[in-house]
Design an enzyme around this catalytic site. Structure first.
Site: not given
Ligand code: NAD
Length: 427
Positions: A89, A266, A282, A380
């Site tokens: 945008e 928005k 996300d 805009h």
């Molecule tokens: P992930 O599971 O890929 O990574 C997180 C993991 O990385 C942690 O559990 C930990 O074991 C490890 N880790 C390593 N270094 C770390 C640090 N410094 N801090 C924290 N953890 C560290 O990712 P996530 O963040 O659990 O999930 C994010 C993904 O889930 C996004 O892609 C999102 O789109 C997706 N998702 C979103 C929803 C929703 O929003 N409703 C639902 C399902 C999945």
């Protein structure tokens, strides 16, 4: 060569997911009758490795490039920051630059409430919901041990289980017992991390509650992970008291009216989602959290607040859930996201959330100022004119020339652009 549409018009394509992106693209081209230029365009994945793209989502045939612009002038907590923003945008990046230029000397100040995510476990058919709630709360130590055992990496980084809460929800099919696991996910957004914990805990919660467990998933209303930003714009730097008062009135309109608040918010999300996307986070999770938070009182309202401070200046602030990470999802693996995080210079998810909140506030300031003064279309339309010029067929330097004519004529319309293009081409 154009493959005739209709040569294979079935959407039932066995084994589609097992094909390579190029093989899938050829099948889709046959289905839709894409021409060679369209196929060549889609086959060019730009700066995203096709092997990586194919691992990020399912059934990949191409990529969608969105421009990444950099907002300048931002000073956040005393530090100058360049802000990469991915958006299609026009005016969004310029709006942040303009707002930040008008308060560069002081800039933005930010904070967060924490890194806590919430996972929900839903239990139904519970005979004694009030008793079940107390039985689950008694098990806090067991719940902590089970959650932390799911993610030793997170625990080693200082994160992990923090608390358990149990809510009773009255529904048409009876009282639901909803357990909230509250987890510090450090530098991860944490969806997968907390979902794993919720699933692990579910059988125990079914047993303790005496009911049946259905849903086990995070809440995107991440209200234990609020990011906040505030800034002051001197009345003399923004065009005087009349402009200031017009902006206050614009804010009060959004605060009082959901129809206006939706558009107000928005605009805020124009800035926020652009940084969320640029950093591989996300966007849907952040959008859902923001709008749910805006409706937390039962009436949807503004995510920002504007007041006149004791010196007569415009004091603005924002507060919203910002579940973003530096690890997990696409943040760590998408090379553009890595590069954008490097531009921001962030080393913690908390700092990223704080910066994003400041961007949301800057974006909102510019929108309110434009609305309260010249109107949104002036700025805009100057940029939009370029899009219209391209839609009319202008290429290369014709785009700027046609766009200039549209602005001069104060008429940014396709028919005017087509006429202007003819004039430009006619010499
Ligand atoms: P992930 O599971 O890929 O990574 C997180 C993991 O990385 C942690 O559990 C930990 O074991 C490890 N880790 C390593 N270094 C770390 C640090 N410094 N801090 C924290 N953890 C560290 O990712 P996530 O963040 O659990 O999930 C994010 C993904 O889930 C996004 O892609 C999102 O789109 C997706 N998702 C979103 C929803 C929703 O929003 N409703 C639902 C399902 C999945």
């Amino acid at each position: 060569m154009t493959i005739a549409a209709g040569s294979n018009r079935s959407s039932r394509i066995a084994g589609f997911h097992k094909l390579s992106p190029r093989e899938r693209l050829d099948l889709v081209a046959g289905f839709a009758g894409l021409d060679d230029a369209q196929v060549t365009h889609l086959a060019n994945m730009g700066n995203l490795d096709p092997v990586l793209a194919d691992k990020l989502i399912e059934n990949v045939i191409g990529t969608m490039n969105i421009p990444v612009g950099v907002a300048t002038n931002m000073k956040i907590d005393g530090e100058d920051v360049l802000i990469p923003m991915a958006t299609e945008e026009s005016s969004v990046v310029a709006a942040v630059c303009n707002a930040a230029k008008q308060n560069y000397e002081t800039g933005f100040f930010t904070s967060v409430s924490g890194n806590l995510m919430i996972a929900q476990v839903q239990a139904v058919d519970v005979a004694d919901p009030a008793g079940a709630r107390i039985r689950i709360l008694e098990k806090r130590d067991d719940i902590k041990a089970a959650c932390d055992a799911c993610d030793p990496v997170l625990v080693s980084l200082g994160g992990g289980f923090r608390d358990v809460e149990v809510r009773l929800l009255d529904t048409p099919s009876g009282t639901m017992v909803v357990t909230h696991l509250i987890v510090d996910t450090r530098d991860a957004m944490g969806a997968n991390a907390v979902n794993t914990m919720a699933e692990k805990l579910a059988p125990a919660i079914a047993a303790w509650s005496g009911g049946r467990v259905y849903l086990r998933i995070l809440s995107n209303l991440a209200d234990r992970r609020l990011a906040r930003a505030r800034a002051v714009w001197k009345a003399s730097d923004i065009g005087g008291e009349a402009v200031r008062d017009g902006m206050i009135s614009a804010y009060e309109f959004a605060a009082a009216d959901p129809y206006r608040a939706a558009t107000h918010n928005k605009g805020i999300m124009n800035g926020i989602s652009a940084v969320v996307l640029a950093t591989g986070n996300d966007t849907r999770a952040v959008e859902a959290g923001a709008h749910a938070f805006a409706a937390r009182s039962g009436r949807y309202t503004s995510l920002t607040t504007y007041e006149v401070d004791k010196d007569g200046n415009l004091s603005a602030s924002i507060e919203l859930p910002l579940a973003v990470g530096l690890i997990g999802g696409a943040t760590k693996v998408h090379p553009t996201a890595r590069a954008c995080l490097a531009i921001l210079g962030v080393t913690t998810a908390e700092r990223l959330a704080r910066i994003i909140a400041a961007v949301g506030l800057a974006q909102n300031f510019s929108a309110l100022k434009a609305l309260a003064t010249t109107g949104i279309q002036k700025g805009h339309m100057a940029l939009h004119a370029q899009n219209i010029a391209m839609m009319a067929g202008a290429v290369g330097e014709e785009i700027d020339r046609v766009a200039r004519l549209l602005v001069e004529r104060a008429s940014v319309r396709m028919d005017v652009a087509q006429k202007a293009l003819e004039e430009v081409r006619g010499g």
